[in-house]
Write a protein that holds these residues in place. Sequence first.
Motif, PDB file in Angstrom:
ATOM      1  N   LYS A 107       1.131   3.940  -2.997  1.00 29.19           N
ATOM      2  CA  LYS A 107       0.920   5.338  -2.605  1.00 29.19           C
ATOM      3  C   LYS A 107       2.034   6.060  -3.447  1.00 29.19           C
ATOM      4  N   GLU A 108       3.086   5.892  -2.731  1.00 29.12           N
ATOM      5  CA  GLU A 108       4.409   6.332  -3.145  1.00 29.12           C
ATOM      6  C   GLU A 108       4.445   6.604  -4.819  1.00 29.12           C
ATOM      7  N   THR A 150       0.830  -1.169  -0.100  1.00 26.32           N
ATOM      8  CA  THR A 150      -0.075   0.058  -0.100  1.00 26.32           C
ATOM      9  C   THR A 150       0.801   1.155   0.117  1.00 26.32           C
ATOM     10  N   ALA A 151       1.826   1.503   0.876  1.00 27.38           N
ATOM     11  CA  ALA A 151       2.944   2.628   0.925  1.00 27.38           C
ATOM     12  C   ALA A 151       3.421   2.651  -0.420  1.00 27.38           C
ATOM     13  N   ASP A 155      -3.071   8.996  -1.949  1.00 27.30           N
ATOM     14  CA  ASP A 155      -2.463   9.156  -0.542  1.00 27.30           C
ATOM     15  C   ASP A 155      -3.293  10.085   0.266  1.00 27.30           C
ATOM     16  N   ASP A 156      -4.384   9.603   0.756  1.00 31.66           N
ATOM     17  CA  ASP A 156      -5.412  10.331   1.356  1.00 31.66           C
ATOM     18  C   ASP A 156      -5.007  10.571   2.750  1.00 31.66           C
ATOM     19  N   ALA A 157      -3.968  10.091   3.503  1.00 34.06           N
ATOM     20  CA  ALA A 157      -3.701  10.385   4.632  1.00 34.06           C
ATOM     21  C   ALA A 157      -3.533  11.883   5.083  1.00 34.06           C
ATOM     22  N   THR A 198      -2.235  15.235   6.727  1.00 33.22           N
ATOM     23  CA  THR A 198      -0.870  16.019   7.079  1.00 33.22           C
ATOM     24  C   THR A 198      -1.204  17.031   8.026  1.00 33.22           C
TER      25      THR A 198
END
Length: 96
Positions: free
Chosen positions: A71-72, A67-68, A78-80, A82
Amino acid sequence: MKTTPTTVRLDDDLKKQLTKQLKSMGLSINGYFNLAARQLVIQKKVPFEVLSESDVPTEATKKAIVTAQAKELGILPDDAPTFNSVDELKTYLDKA
């Protein structure tokens, strides 16, 4: 040389495995701990490489890595959230 009794607590299964391995090398648990202790004193470091049981990641870890990476690479959004400050983070967590 005077000796001092010392107690070491080991998991039963670990003790069985350890005893079996040491016996095949002609060592007792007491002999092994004395050997390791003397080498630590001489070398001033742990006298062996410390390894984990397995370098194979769990399924959850594999999924998190994929997953990471996705996203990268922009494959997944990347809906995390910030944050620019601890206060922003606290406000976000209070709303959750």
